[in-house]
Write an enzyme that holds these catalytic residues in place. Structure first.
Site, PDB file in Angstrom:
ATOM      1  N   LYS A  84       0.843  -1.198   0.000  1.00  0.00           N
ATOM      2  CA  LYS A  84       0.000   0.000   0.000  1.00  0.00           C
ATOM      3  C   LYS A  84       0.879   1.248   0.000  1.00  0.00           C
ATOM      4  CE  LYS A  84      -3.763  -2.431   2.292  1.00  0.00           C
ATOM      5  NZ  LYS A  84      -4.416  -2.798   3.549  1.00  0.00           N
ATOM      6  N   GLN A 120      -4.640  -1.422   9.750  1.00  0.00           N
ATOM      7  CA  GLN A 120      -4.502  -2.715   9.081  1.00  0.00           C
ATOM      8  C   GLN A 120      -5.093  -3.817   9.958  1.00  0.00           C
ATOM      9  OE1 GLN A 120      -3.286  -3.372   5.936  1.00  0.00           O
ATOM     10  NE2 GLN A 120      -3.769  -5.518   6.276  1.00  0.00           N
ATOM     11  N   ASP A 134     -11.082   3.228   4.911  1.00  0.00           N
ATOM     12  CA  ASP A 134     -11.652   1.907   4.648  1.00  0.00           C
ATOM     13  C   ASP A 134     -13.181   1.928   4.719  1.00  0.00           C
ATOM     14  OD1 ASP A 134     -10.394  -0.358   3.844  1.00  0.00           O
ATOM     15  OD2 ASP A 134      -9.565  -0.880   5.808  1.00  0.00           O
TER      16      ASP A 134
END
Ligand code: NAP
Length: 276
Positions: A49, A93, A116
């Site tokens: 990422k 994460q 997210d």
């Protein structure tokens, strides 16, 4: 033979578009990533990422914690990042260590920085049929991939196998918002093949090799979100690709399907959050 839903190709196209957009911006977005587990796979995902972000002109910083980190430390860090004007997007994460209340951590992220789309505010907006700041990355990637190949969803029977907050649930809702008729299956579903056989679009997000050719009707569209490694370390999806690709109309491979699209969606979301 099925047409391949090529996530790598679409990811590359999206990244080129994003890079040219970012090149013209004076102030670049900054993505903050919190990594609090010792899982080598998570480290690889986070590094990917970061690398992708930097390649297209998004700044990124990774904050790493040992797996015995306490909740308060993570909450304090997220609050600090929420208040930092230079940080435009925050990603925690997953998975988090078991002693940490995952949803509490996610809900600490300011909704406007929740890249997210998993905090209660953004999730609630999605389920209310309203617009969240951003949509969850993997489901968004699945829909972008289907749209790229002009796959019609309205009125189609979409079967989603898996009901996690990360993938199955938001994806089912996004398919519903696109006027598909949606069935969600999970580990307690009885007679899974009877249901999957009626799917026009089948999305599997389980992490086990469970979808076989005999469970599907000819010409269905198959999207494989699952990823797991066998004993030799080889990557697999949920779907028996070799045999299912003989009867499906479209199929996404693993690797090279939904995985790259998740990264592309993360980059899109990061840029969207920095917009105003
Ligand atoms: P998860 O939280 O473990 O959820 C798995 C889901 O599968 C659960 O809802 C579970 O049902 C269901 N399930 C388990 N065994 C089943 C069975 N035999 N039949 C039907 N349903 C079954 O996992 P996740 O986070 O959603 O991820 C799912 C998979 O996608 C994993 O392989 C993950 O690595 C992969 N993934 C890939 C990407 C990507 O970018 N490609 C992104 C995220 C996740 P219950 O709810 O009843 O337990």
């Amino acid at each position: 033979m099925a047409i391949i839903l090529d996530g790598k190709k679409l990811r590359d196209k999206i990244l080129v578009q994003l890079k040219s957009k970012l090149d013209s911006l004076d102030k670049k977005p900054t993505l903050a990533v919190i990594l609090a587990n010792d899982d080598p796979a998570s480290l690889i995902y986070v590094n990917n990422k970061k690398k992708t972000a930097e390649k297209i002109g998004i700044n990124s910083s990774v904050y790493t914690y040992p797996k015995n980190v306490d909740e308060k430390t993570l909450i304090n860090k997220i609050r600090e990042l929420n208040n930092d004007k230079n940080i435009t997007a925050i990603l925690v994460q997953l998975p988090l260590p078991e002693h940490i209340d995952k949803q509490k951590i996610i809900n600490t992220i300011a909704p406007k920085k929740d890249v997210d789309g998993l905090c209660d505010y953004n999730f609630g907006k999605l389920f209310a049929g309203e617009k969240p700041y951003v949509y969850p990355c993997t489901p968004k990637g699945v829909l972008l991939l289907l749209d790229e190949y002009n796959i019609e969803l309205e009125g189609k029977h979409a079967v989603v196998v898996g009901r996690s907050n990360l993938v199955g649930k938001p994806l089912a809702q996004m398919l519903l918002n696109r006027n598909a008729t949606v069935t969600i299956c999970h580990s307690k579903t009885k007679n899974l093949p009877d249901i999957t056989k009626t799917a026009d679009v089948l999305v599997s997000a389980v992490g086990e090799n469970i979808i076989e050719e005999k469970m599907l009707k000819p010409n269905c569209v198959v999207v494989d979100v699952g990823i797991f490694k066998d004993n030799e370390g080889k990557l697999h999806g949920d779907v028996d690709f070799e045999n299912v690709s003989k009867i499906a109309s479209y199929i996404s491979p693993v690797p090279g399907g939904v995985g790259p699209m998740t990264i592309a969606s993360l980059m899109l979301n990061t840029v969207e959050l920095s917009a105003d």
